[in-house]
Design a protein around this motif. Structure first.
Motif: not given
Length: 622
Positions: A432-439, A552-561
């Motif tokens: 769900e959070y692949r923008t956070l889980l980059r290589q 995008y990273i901030a939005k995804e981090k907010n969803n994860a929180d």
């Protein structure tokens, strides 16, 4: 012959077993690796490559945690590619072709140079159990070896059965016998087991191929590495090649369908959906006249070639006749035919997040025994199982990665929460959070966690901290440093981007879609900053991604929180769901079977609806 009691015994020396042994030993546990062949440690049973879509991210995560797979891959690579580079950085996936023989050799040498690892070559045929606790293993020669914990990484060897046409033979892979005894004992103890299938293509003599009629597939012009340590990138690479099947090839293959174990009922188990055999492909996609074949060298010096895309269990004469009709393969000589293999696995819903079994204390499963497919998936499970075996026997908190922290966390949570009835393969779409889980940021995400438990080295931690500091400082530089229109407009004009009329901060210009770090480096003030601070490729890449995708990273981090709030609501152990009458019957049965530890995990179980979760939240006063 052995230490009185080992801390950890690892059964199986494949990718999962090798990482499990290394992790437990490096954390300080006296570890014994028992395998049926010490010559085949971390053997590449299928294609000679590491990484790929989502798998490359997992390999980077293994390295960031202090595993060996990334280092071994870098030392034995013959080609490197960053896949999906035309897409966003969440999709970038590193992949390397490997020298198969050197890969296994390098892994064995790495383990031999690891303090606390002992080796023994023999088949483990049983487990020593007292009450509901593992206390060791038993070998076919009757030796009993005691230990405080055991990690089973049996791969495709548990009652393995090889199929080539109408021929069947017991085996864990070509030329190696199957493992017996463990499945029967575990089933008697109350475990559920099943059968799965996988397959592999023919290996052929590269000297018999005509590469001039194939399409070259070279590596990247500027190859990178997998490890975050100072491994060296390739300076020379070997090409792969691409060719295609044809309608003629398909017709020749169909002639053998009546002798195919896949179609005549001999194989009853399910194979990997995303890596089908060639006969399955032409049966399922009958409208297609051709399929791609990737011709992959197996090493620097060997002439053996892997025919990726031609996995099959058809009779060897049918394989040979059909492959000789492929462009470039008209004079092909076989080293060995392709085959399918059926093997036992244990549905992973029987495990905890630590990969410890729910039925037997201190017994861990990792790799294909859990229903997964792929070297990287197996290696990551081995690493986590090895870590947790060590932590458990030392009465320390478990090491669990969440879904927003790592692809490894997604993989394990999927397995134990949803289970799998077909060989599980990781894809970026599963996260769900692949923008956070980059290589590119696996070290920033995971090295501090691993360092805290004593696995990741001080060197890794210091390199990560320097990268983080330099990246943050460079981002701040772009936020604080102003440009004048005369400097940036020539660059913007070249990119057909609207010109600026007044000074502003460089961060704003850099955030534009077409503007890259290469463009920014044309500005004297930027190039001087890079040179003065000695910034390397990783820092430049990290800075660019953080600038361009910050929203995008901030939005995804907010969803994860937000999701983390449900993760923090624990469900008591042995919770009695039968007393909550408002739950649906299906939800009650699934929750009783899987025993989720948090409301968040419960919400991901197939058959548990949002209304069931609401009922649980109300019941728990939330």
């Amino acid at each position: 012959m052995f230490d009185k009691v080992y801390d950890v015994i690892v059964v199986g020396g494949g990718h999962a077993g090798a990482e499990a042994a290394a992790a437990a030993a490096n954390l300080g546990s006296k570890t014994l690796l028992v395998t049926m062949s010490l010559q085949n440690i971390a053997q590449m049973s299928c294609n000679p490559a590491m990484g790929g879509i989502a798998k490359g991210q997992i390999l980077r995560e293994i390295d960031a945690l202090g595993g060996y797979s990334g280092i071994v891959t870098d030392k034995t690579a013959i080609q490197f590619k960053m896949l999906n580079k035309s897409k966003g950085p969440a999709m970038w996936s590193p992949r390397a072709q490997s020298d198969r023989m050197r890969f296994a050799e390098e892994w064995r040498l790495a383990l031999e140079n690891t303090t606390n690892v002992d080796f023994y070559q023999e088949m483990v045929s049983g487990l020593l159990i007292e009450g509901n606790k593992i206390v060791g293993v038993k070998t076919t020669m009757g030796l009993e070896i005691k230990s405080k914990s055991v990690v089973l990484t049996n791969g495709t060897f548990l009652n393995g059965l090889i199929h080539i046409g109408d021929k069947q033979m017991g085996g864990g892979r070509s030329g190696e016998k199957a493992s017996t005894g463990i499945t029967e004992q575990l089933v008697a103890l109350g475990f559920d087991s099943g059968r799965m299938k996988t397959g592999t293509p023919p290996r052929v003599d590269g000297r018999s191929l005509d590469y001039s009629v194939m399409i070259p597939q070279p590596g990247d012009l500027n190859p990178e590495t997998f490890s975050y340590l100072d491994t060296k990138p390739l300076t020379t690479q070997r090409d792969c090649h691409m060719t295609h099947t044809s309608a003629i090839v398909h017709d020749l293959l169909r002639e053998g369908f009546d002798r195919s174990p896949m179609f005549n009922g001999r194989i009853k188990s399910i194979g990997p959906r995303y890596c089908p055999s060639i006969e399955d492909k032409i049966n399922r996609f009958s409208d297609k006249d051709s399929h791609q074949l990737f011709v992959e060298p197996e090493g620097w010096n060997t002439v053996e070639v892997y025919v990726n895309g031609f996995s099959t269990s058809l009779p060897e004469d049918v394989q040979f006749k059909a492959l000789r009709s492929v462009k470039g393969f008209e004079k092909v000589k076989f080293f060995r035919p392709g085959y399918a293999i059926e093997y036992d696995y244990f549905p992973p819903t029987q495990l905890k997040h630590t990969l410890e079994t729910k039925l037997i204390d201190n017994l861990y499963f990792a790799g294909q025994i859990n229903g997964t497919t792929g070297y990287e998936e197996a290696a990551s499970q081995g690493l986590i199982a090895g870590i947790n075996a060590h932590l458990k026997i030392n009465e320390k908190d478990p090491f669990i990665l969440k879904r927003d922290e790592a692809y490894i966390g997604v993989l394990i949570d999927d397995l134990i929460t949803k289970g799998t009835e077909e060989p599980y393969r990781m894809f970026t779409s599963r996260a769900e959070y692949r923008t956070l889980l980059r290589q590119d940021n696996a070290d920033l995400r995971l090295t501090p966690k691993s360092f805290d438990i004593g696995l990741a080295s001080k060197e890794r931690m210091e390199r990560m901290e320097l990268k983080e500091k330099q990246s943050n400082n460079f981002i701040q530089f772009f936020k604080e440093t102003s440009f004048i229109p005369e400097e940036v407009n020539p660059i913007l004009d070249q990119l057909n981007s609207s010109l600026v009329k007044q000074p502003g901060k460089m961060f704003k210009v850099f955030s534009r879609p077409k503007v890259t770090m290469e463009h920014m480096k044309k500005l004297e003030i930027v190039s001087s900053y890079i040179e003065e601070n000695n910034l390397d490729r990783e820092v430049l890449e990290q800075t660019e991604i953080q600038v361009k995708y910050s929203g995008y990273i901030a939005k995804e981090k907010n969803n994860a929180d937000k999701l983390q709030r449900l993760e923090n609501i624990k469900i008591p152990e042995n919770f009695d769901y039968s007393k909550i009458k408002s739950l649906s019957f299906e939800a009650r049965e699934k929750l009783k079977s899987i025993k989720p530890v948090t409301i968040s995990q419960a919400s991901r179980i197939s058959g548990v609806s949002p209304s069931d979760i609401s009922v649980l939240l109300v019941y728990m006063g939330r």
